[in-house]
Design an enzyme around this catalytic site. Structure first.
Site, PDB file in Angstrom:
ATOM      1  N   CYS A 108       0.913  -1.216   0.229  1.00  3.89           N
ATOM      2  CA  CYS A 108       0.039  -0.009   0.138  1.00  3.89           C
ATOM      3  C   CYS A 108       0.904   1.119   0.058  1.00  3.89           C
ATOM      4  O   CYS A 108       1.629   1.479  -0.975  1.00  3.89           O
ATOM      5  CB  CYS A 108      -0.956  -0.159   1.182  1.00  3.89           C
TER       6      CYS A 108
ATOM      7  N   ARG B 234      -2.426  -0.965   5.214  1.00  4.65           N
ATOM      8  CA  ARG B 234      -3.362  -1.166   4.760  1.00  4.65           C
ATOM      9  C   ARG B 234      -3.227  -2.769   4.215  1.00  4.65           C
ATOM     10  O   ARG B 234      -3.928  -3.639   4.194  1.00  4.65           O
ATOM     11  CB  ARG B 234      -3.932  -0.351   3.521  1.00  4.65           C
TER      12      ARG B 234
END
Lengths: 147, 300
Positions: free
Chosen positions: B248, B253
């Site tokens: 990410c 994430r």
């Protein structure tokens, strides 16, 4: 060049933070977060007037008033789930309300870095507060010109 | 594992049901010997506004990141941190947090780098616990410190570095879990997070775009196995047995996606590239692609 002296309220807030150990600084930030005032009646129904501070990790919206006598008032709203952001907004609201437009513009841009929070909160998060200050100054500039 | 697993039927569908617990299960078992509950949030103060009784706080930035090196803390520091929180090497750790367990999954991934065996996520995280009206408190717990052994972090199994990604290009799938705007290069940062940007916008050639939160249901729990298979296999094109690298912006994430692929869908070789776009998008002599298409891997 002599640096512009910090307005009293902002200086007191800074000194209060610096007098504390790291974990207590977080608690003080939480107190500020809890003290962020509700929006006054006249703004509660006017989300359109507020500017979103995109640089903050959580949604925070600000609105700056510059009155006829050139006094500044900052209003901010952020969700309860974002206490850090609320704390930052509350520090600025308490620290600069009632200052003249020029006094707000003269606040050093690195004020957020001087609160001794970078270790407890992380430098990355502190940048959100710098953005809040920057946007506030920007609104002051615009509103002073248009006044 | 030192504490029994949650026998929920929903979890039984997943490859590793023992990696999740439900809010009901936690309600019943919090306070059990050998169980520690850890809150890990994006907002560094959220825990202080109220947390699950007995839960300790671990902050991704101030606790898990090394303050000087762009890296995770050392084995010594990790041992000190967990020991102070009352977590022993064989403690069952249930992690939960805000925003679909985004940061809780990141903490779980870091715990896994240190080989902590029994780490689980609370399905639905902080939001579901509170939405169900379960107890929260501002009372700080006072865990009895224990000895946690100094364990060398193992970065070879679930962590990818830039060179690993370069070697992987053209040889296996990559999953980009950022927003579509970051993937296409319209913006280098997540909406609302422009402080962690890169010099160039776009994505790693050949990477499939699967925004991380697609794995979460509206109540912040994980979607069921069938839905997850449809997203990652049918849509993104992953096949059983694939070696996968997820990335990410700074690796948080993609930790969430790493958890889904590894523990829920059973992929056995998934790595999280934590350098992610903040490294790749600024690195010298690495290829990028702009636009919504995956793009070709250039000859390197």
């Amino acid at each position: 060049m002599t640096p512009t002296p910090l307005p009293d309220a902002l200086r007191d807030i800074r000194d209060d933070f610096l007098a504390l150990e790291q974990p207590e600084r977080l608690q003080l930030l939480l107190e500020f977060s809890n003290e962020l005032p509700e929006l006054p009646e006249r703004y509660r129904e006017h989300p359109d007037l507020f500017e979103r501070v995109e640089e903050c990790q959580s949604p925070v919206f600000i609105f700056v008033e510059v009155d006829d006598s050139d006094r500044v008032q900052l209003f901010a709203t952020a969700p309860q789930e974002s206490p850090t952001t609320r704390g930052f907004a509350s520090i600025l609201a308490q620290g600069l309300n009632g200052l003249s437009a020029q006094e707000v513009l003269d606040i050093p841009d690195d004020y957020p870095q001087t609160l001794g929070l970078t270790e407890a909160v992380s430098p990355l998060r502190i940048r959100g507060m710098s953005a809040l200050l920057g946007r506030t100054k920007h609104q002051v500039t615009l509103k002073r010109v248009s006044a | 594992m030192s504490v029994g697993v949650d026998p929920s039927a929903k979890f039984a569908e997943y490859a590793h049901p023992e990696r999740l617990v439900s809010t009901e299960w936690l309600e019943e078992h919090r306070g059990d010997a050998g169980l520690a509950v850890v809150e890990s949030d994006e907002d560094v103060l959220l825990y202080e506004t109220g947390h699950i009784p007995g839960a300790v706080k671990i902050d991704w930035h101030t606790d898990l990141n090394d303050p000087v090196l762009r890296d995770y803390v050392t084995g010594e520091r990790f041992a000190q941190l967990l020991g102070e929180k009352g977590i022993a090497r064989d403690t069952t750790v249930v992690l939960y947090g805000d925003k679909n367990n985004w940061w809780a999954a990141y903490a779980l991934w870091v715990f896994t780098l240190f080989g902590h065996e029994d780490v689980r996520l609370l399905d639905g995280g902080r939001d579901k616990w509170i939405a169900e009206g379960r107890e929260i408190t501002t009372e700080a717990p006072n865990p009895t410190a224990v000895d946690y052994p100094v364990v060398e972090r193992d970065d070879s199994v679930i962590r990818a570095f830039k060179d690993d990604v370069l070697a992987h290009l053209g040889n296996g799938p990559l999953i980009d879990v950022r927003s579509p705007e970051e993937y296409s290069g319209e913006r280098t940062e997540i909406p609302g997070y422009p402080t962690e940007n890169a010099l160039r916008p776009g994505h790693i050639p050949s990477a499939a775009s699967v925004p991380w939160a697609r794995a979460a249901a509206p109540d912040a729990t994980f979607k069921g196995r069938e839905e997850l298979e449809a997203i990652y296999k049918d849509d993104a094109g992953l096949n059983d047995g694939d070696d996968v690298i997820a990335y990410c912006r700074i690796g948080e994430r993609s930790s969430h996606t790493w958890f889904v692929l590894t523990h829920l869908l059973g992929f056995e070789n998934v790595k999280n590239y934590d350098g992610s776009w903040t490294e790749w998008g600024s690195a010298v002599r690495v290829p990028i692609v702009k636009g919504a298409e995956r793009g070709e891997v250039p000859a390197l």
